[in-house]
Design a protein around this motif. Sequence first.
Motif, mmCIF file in Angstrom:
data_model
loop_
_atom_site.group_PDB
_atom_site.id
_atom_site.type_symbol
_atom_site.label_atom_id
_atom_site.label_comp_id
_atom_site.label_asym_id
_atom_site.label_seq_id
_atom_site.Cartn_x
_atom_site.Cartn_y
_atom_site.Cartn_z
ATOM 1 N N ASP A 113 0.847 -1.198 0.000
ATOM 2 C CA ASP A 113 0.000 0.000 0.000
ATOM 3 C C ASP A 113 0.880 1.245 0.000
ATOM 4 O OD1 ASP A 113 -1.868 1.973 0.362
ATOM 5 O OD2 ASP A 113 -2.532 1.295 2.338
ATOM 6 N N ALA A 114 0.705 2.094 -0.996
ATOM 7 C CA ALA A 114 1.569 3.265 -1.176
ATOM 8 C C ALA A 114 1.272 4.400 -0.209
ATOM 9 C CB ALA A 114 1.462 3.772 -2.609
ATOM 10 N N GLN A 115 0.200 4.289 0.577
ATOM 11 C CA GLN A 115 -0.129 5.399 1.472
ATOM 12 C C GLN A 115 -0.556 4.951 2.864
ATOM 13 O OE1 GLN A 115 -3.517 7.508 -0.272
ATOM 14 N NE2 GLN A 115 -4.964 6.086 0.690
ATOM 15 N N HIS A 116 -0.244 3.747 3.266
ATOM 16 C CA HIS A 116 -0.704 3.261 4.573
ATOM 17 C C HIS A 116 -0.090 4.089 5.698
ATOM 18 C CE1 HIS A 116 -1.800 0.653 7.895
ATOM 19 N NE2 HIS A 116 -2.588 -0.024 7.061
ATOM 20 N N GLU A 117 -0.888 4.393 6.690
ATOM 21 C CA GLU A 117 -0.481 5.306 7.754
ATOM 22 C C GLU A 117 0.754 4.857 8.527
ATOM 23 O OE1 GLU A 117 -3.836 5.541 10.350
ATOM 24 O OE2 GLU A 117 -3.786 3.415 10.907
ATOM 25 N N THR A 118 0.979 3.557 8.657
ATOM 26 C CA THR A 118 2.132 3.092 9.434
ATOM 27 C C THR A 118 3.217 2.433 8.579
ATOM 28 O OG1 THR A 118 2.754 1.911 11.468
ATOM 29 C CG2 THR A 118 1.231 0.794 9.976
ATOM 30 N N LEU A 119 3.069 2.538 7.243
ATOM 31 C CA LEU A 119 4.074 2.004 6.330
ATOM 32 C C LEU A 119 4.707 3.071 5.443
ATOM 33 C CD1 LEU A 119 2.306 -1.255 5.035
ATOM 34 C CD2 LEU A 119 4.058 -1.086 6.808
ATOM 35 N N GLU A 120 3.939 4.112 5.145
ATOM 36 C CA GLU A 120 4.362 5.085 4.134
ATOM 37 C C GLU A 120 5.725 5.696 4.449
ATOM 38 O OE1 GLU A 120 2.441 8.851 1.643
ATOM 39 O OE2 GLU A 120 1.504 8.153 3.513
ATOM 40 N N ALA A 121 5.990 5.992 5.723
ATOM 41 C CA ALA A 121 7.262 6.625 6.092
ATOM 42 C C ALA A 121 8.453 5.701 5.833
ATOM 43 C CB ALA A 121 7.245 7.020 7.564
ATOM 44 N N ASN A 122 8.216 4.402 5.751
ATOM 45 C CA ASN A 122 9.310 3.447 5.555
ATOM 46 C C ASN A 122 9.482 3.012 4.106
ATOM 47 O OD1 ASN A 122 9.793 3.467 8.272
ATOM 48 N ND2 ASN A 122 8.815 1.512 8.712
ATOM 49 N N LEU A 123 8.670 3.531 3.189
ATOM 50 C CA LEU A 123 8.695 3.055 1.811
ATOM 51 C C LEU A 123 9.812 3.703 1.007
ATOM 52 C CD1 LEU A 123 4.889 2.904 0.879
ATOM 53 C CD2 LEU A 123 6.448 0.997 1.347
ATOM 54 N N GLY A 124 10.582 2.860 0.314
ATOM 55 C CA GLY A 124 11.565 3.326 -0.639
ATOM 56 C C GLY A 124 11.081 3.055 -2.050
ATOM 57 N N ASP A 125 12.008 3.022 -2.994
ATOM 58 C CA ASP A 125 11.641 2.781 -4.385
ATOM 59 C C ASP A 125 11.006 1.407 -4.540
ATOM 60 O OD1 ASP A 125 12.694 5.224 -5.057
ATOM 61 O OD2 ASP A 125 14.654 4.404 -5.637
ATOM 62 N N GLY A 126 10.047 1.313 -5.467
ATOM 63 C CA GLY A 126 9.385 0.051 -5.762
ATOM 64 C C GLY A 126 9.458 -0.273 -7.239
ATOM 65 N N TRP A 127 8.990 -1.456 -7.581
ATOM 66 C CA TRP A 127 9.047 -1.941 -8.965
ATOM 67 C C TRP A 127 7.907 -2.908 -9.178
ATOM 68 C CZ3 TRP A 127 9.556 -6.845 -11.090
ATOM 69 C CH2 TRP A 127 9.953 -6.933 -12.428
ATOM 70 N N ALA A 128 7.393 -2.967 -10.393
ATOM 71 C CA ALA A 128 6.343 -3.926 -10.719
ATOM 72 C C ALA A 128 6.607 -4.552 -12.075
ATOM 73 C CB ALA A 128 4.979 -3.252 -10.722
ATOM 74 N N ALA A 129 6.412 -5.854 -12.173
ATOM 75 C CA ALA A 129 6.421 -6.519 -13.467
ATOM 76 C C ALA A 129 5.214 -6.037 -14.262
ATOM 77 C CB ALA A 129 6.351 -8.034 -13.275
ATOM 78 N N VAL A 130 5.374 -5.926 -15.564
ATOM 79 C CA VAL A 130 4.283 -5.398 -16.403
ATOM 80 C C VAL A 130 3.012 -6.201 -16.194
ATOM 81 C CG1 VAL A 130 3.530 -5.055 -18.780
ATOM 82 C CG2 VAL A 130 5.872 -4.463 -18.119
ATOM 83 N N ASP A 131 3.141 -7.535 -16.167
ATOM 84 C CA ASP A 131 1.957 -8.381 -16.023
ATOM 85 C C ASP A 131 1.312 -8.289 -14.648
ATOM 86 O OD1 ASP A 131 2.453 -9.221 -18.586
ATOM 87 O OD2 ASP A 131 3.467 -11.074 -17.990
ATOM 88 N N ALA A 132 2.064 -7.767 -13.656
ATOM 89 C CA ALA A 132 1.551 -7.712 -12.283
ATOM 90 C C ALA A 132 1.178 -6.307 -11.844
ATOM 91 C CB ALA A 132 2.599 -8.279 -11.324
ATOM 92 N N ALA A 133 1.360 -5.309 -12.699
ATOM 93 C CA ALA A 133 1.139 -3.923 -12.316
ATOM 94 C C ALA A 133 -0.265 -3.731 -11.746
ATOM 95 C CB ALA A 133 1.351 -3.008 -13.510
ATOM 96 N N CYS A 134 -0.377 -2.792 -10.814
ATOM 97 C CA CYS A 134 -1.617 -2.568 -10.068
ATOM 98 C C CYS A 134 -2.800 -2.269 -11.004
ATOM 99 C CB CYS A 134 -1.416 -1.403 -9.104
ATOM 100 S SG CYS A 134 -2.829 -1.097 -8.022
ATOM 101 N N THR A 135 -3.943 -2.834 -10.649
ATOM 102 C CA THR A 135 -5.171 -2.601 -11.397
ATOM 103 C C THR A 135 -6.342 -2.474 -10.426
ATOM 104 O OG1 THR A 135 -6.705 -3.512 -13.031
ATOM 105 C CG2 THR A 135 -5.510 -5.087 -11.676
ATOM 106 N N THR A 136 -7.347 -1.729 -10.833
ATOM 107 C CA THR A 136 -8.569 -1.614 -10.015
ATOM 108 C C THR A 136 -9.666 -2.519 -10.539
ATOM 109 O OG1 THR A 136 -9.350 0.255 -11.353
ATOM 110 C CG2 THR A 136 -8.038 0.762 -9.393
ATOM 111 N N ASN A 137 -9.317 -3.334 -11.519
ATOM 112 C CA ASN A 137 -10.325 -4.193 -12.148
ATOM 113 C C ASN A 137 -9.790 -5.611 -12.200
ATOM 114 O OD1 ASN A 137 -12.560 -5.114 -13.550
ATOM 115 N ND2 ASN A 137 -11.731 -4.511 -15.556
ATOM 116 N N CYS A 138 -9.747 -6.264 -11.052
ATOM 117 C CA CYS A 138 -9.157 -7.597 -10.959
ATOM 118 C C CYS A 138 -10.168 -8.654 -11.374
ATOM 119 C CB CYS A 138 -8.682 -7.863 -9.528
ATOM 120 S SG CYS A 138 -7.785 -9.415 -9.348
ATOM 121 N N GLY A 139 -9.670 -9.644 -12.130
ATOM 122 C CA GLY A 139 -10.560 -10.675 -12.616
ATOM 123 C C GLY A 139 -10.654 -11.901 -11.734
ATOM 124 N N GLY A 140 -10.174 -11.840 -10.530
ATOM 125 C CA GLY A 140 -10.240 -13.004 -9.643
ATOM 126 C C GLY A 140 -9.081 -13.938 -9.860
#
Length: 586
Positions: A113-140
Motif C-alpha cells: 500500500d503506497a499510502q498506509h499510515e504506518t508504512l508510508e514513512a518506511n517506503l523506498g523505491d518500488g518496482w512492478a512486473a508489467v503483467d503484475a502492475a496494479c489494477t482496479t479491475n481484478c478478474g479473480g
Amino acid sequence: MGATGFAGGAAGRDLVEVNVGVRNDAGRDAANRAAAEVKREFSFDALTIRVAPAAADNLASNPNVRYVEENGTMVAFEQTTPYGIDLTDADVAIDDGNTGDGVDVAVIDTGIDAQHETLEANLGDGWAAVDAACTTNCGGGPSGGGNGIEECLAEWDDDNDHGTHCAGTAAAADDGTGVLGVAPDVTLHAVKVLACDGSGTFDDIAAGIEWSADQGHDVQSMSLGADTDSSVVADALRYAADRGIVIVAAAGNSGPCTDCVGFPARDERVIAVSATDQSDALADFSSTGPEVDLAAPGVDTLSTVPRDGYAEFSGTSMACPHVAGAAAQVIASGVTGRDAVRNALLEAADDVGLAANEQGSGRLNVAAALDGDDGGDSENAAPTVESLSASPASTDTADAAFDVGWTVSDADGNLDAVELSLTDETDGELEETVSAAVDGEQAGDTTRLVAADDDGTGNEYAVELTVTDADGASASDSTVVSAEEDTADGGDTAPVIDRFTVTDDSNPNWSRHTVDWAVSDADGDLAAVTSEQSAGGDVVDRASTTVSGDTASGAHDLESRRTSVTEIRLTVVDGAGNETVETRSF
C-alpha cells in the motif's frame, strides 16, 4: 521436459511461453532466432520467449541451452494472520534500541500500500512486473481476487492485501499507530511480481529478484511459492545470493505433511520458514520437511492491509516476514555476510519441542539473535560438559579402577559442583559416586573411580558426570569404558582413548560432525578405531581406520541427512580384542 515436452495446437500453430537458460552466446542466439517474441532478457544467462512448440522442443535438445521450462506461475500462500512480535522477543530488541535502521528489505509479493499510515514513512523505491502492475479491475484468481481499491497510486501499489500484510509484519513503524513490525525503521521496497489475483509467472518473479539484487537490497522476503521448481527462478536466486542478499521464503501451506516444502523455500540459498501458533504448536496448514530452517508465528497474525486497514491472516506467508525483519535487525547490528546472518538466526532460535522437519533450528527469537536481553523469560544459561574420558588404571588390588578426565564450563562464571558416578553395566550396580566443588567459568581434573572388590574382568562400566551451577542449572554427559583383563597382575591391557573431540558443523538439513581422536595401547597392539554417529540408538553413519603400534591419531568425518543425532561414539580395539568406548551426547 524433453523432446516431447511441449504440447501445442494443431500443427504447432499456437505459441507457448517458456524460460530458456543458456550456456553461452550461441545458446542465447538460438533462443532469439527461435522466438516469435522475446518477452524478457535477464542479466544472468536466461531469457523468456514466446515460441512454437516444435521450436521449444528443438531448443531443449540444443547443447548450448541449459533448460527450457514452461513459464508457470506461483501464487501467494493462502492467508489467515500474526501477533508474533512479543512471542519472538522482537519488542525486547526494539526496546533495546534495535530497529533495523539503514537496512533495505524487498517484499517480493503483491505490492505494498503506497499510502498506509504506518508504512508510508518506511517506503523506498518500488518496482512492478508489467503483467503484475496494479489494477482496479481484478478478474479473480487463486487468492480470491483483488481488494477493490479505487485508485492505484503506483504501479507497485497493492491491489490484493497480501504484500501489505507481509510488509507490516516485517516493518510497520513504531509511531503509535496501528501495529508494530519486527524492524520498524528498515526501508521497505515493494517488488510487485504477483498480480491482483495473487499469482505471477516464473519470469516475473525471477525479474523481481533480479531487480532487487541490482538495487543492492539487503534482504528479500518471499511469501510465495509453487510445488514445482523453476530453473529461471533458481538462476535468479543464485544471482541474488552472489550479491550477498539474505533470502527468506515461506515453506508453504500444504500441511499436514512431512516432506512438502515448496519452492523457492526449499532452495539451498533460502531460509525456509514454517508456521506456528501463539502456543508454539505447529500450524496444521504448515508445510514441513528437512529444508525448514526456522519456525515463526503464522496463525491469526495482525498486520496492515490497504488502505489504513488492519486484519488477521494465517499462513506461512505471515511467518516469513517475521524472519525477514529479524534478518534486517541482525544486519543492522553489524553482522555481515549471508551465512553469518543465517547462523545468528538459527543459533538463537528457541527449541519449542517440535520435530526438526517442523521447526528447523527452532522458533525465531529476535532479541537472542542480537545477543540482547531475552525479556526475562529464559532461565540462567546452563553449564557445559566440555570433555569426559575414562581409561583403566592399574592398582595394587584386584579392584577395577578408572581414571576419569573431565572439564566443565559455565558462560556465567557460576560453576558450583561436579558429581561423577561409576556403574557396572553387567548388573546395573552403582559402584562409586564422587563429588567435587568447582567455581568460576571453567574447571577440570582427573578423578579415580573404583569398583571395590571387583576385578571387573570383561565388564563394561558407565561413567556419568553431572555439573551444576549455583542457580541449579545442570548438564550431564557419560561414557563407557571396559575394565582391563586381570588388573592386579598387569595382564593384557585395553587400549586408551587419549583424545576425543567432536566439532559440530550441522545445519537444518545435514548432521555433520568431525571426530578428532588419539589412542594408545601399552601392549603396542592397536588394531582399529571407529567413529559412529547415532540417532535414537540407531547408527546413521560410521567411519573406521586400521591402526597399529602403541599410538595413533586421526580424524573421521561423519555425515547424515538431518536425523537429530543424539550421540557420537568412538571405539578403539587392540589385537587381543580388548576395546575401549567413549561417547559424546547431543
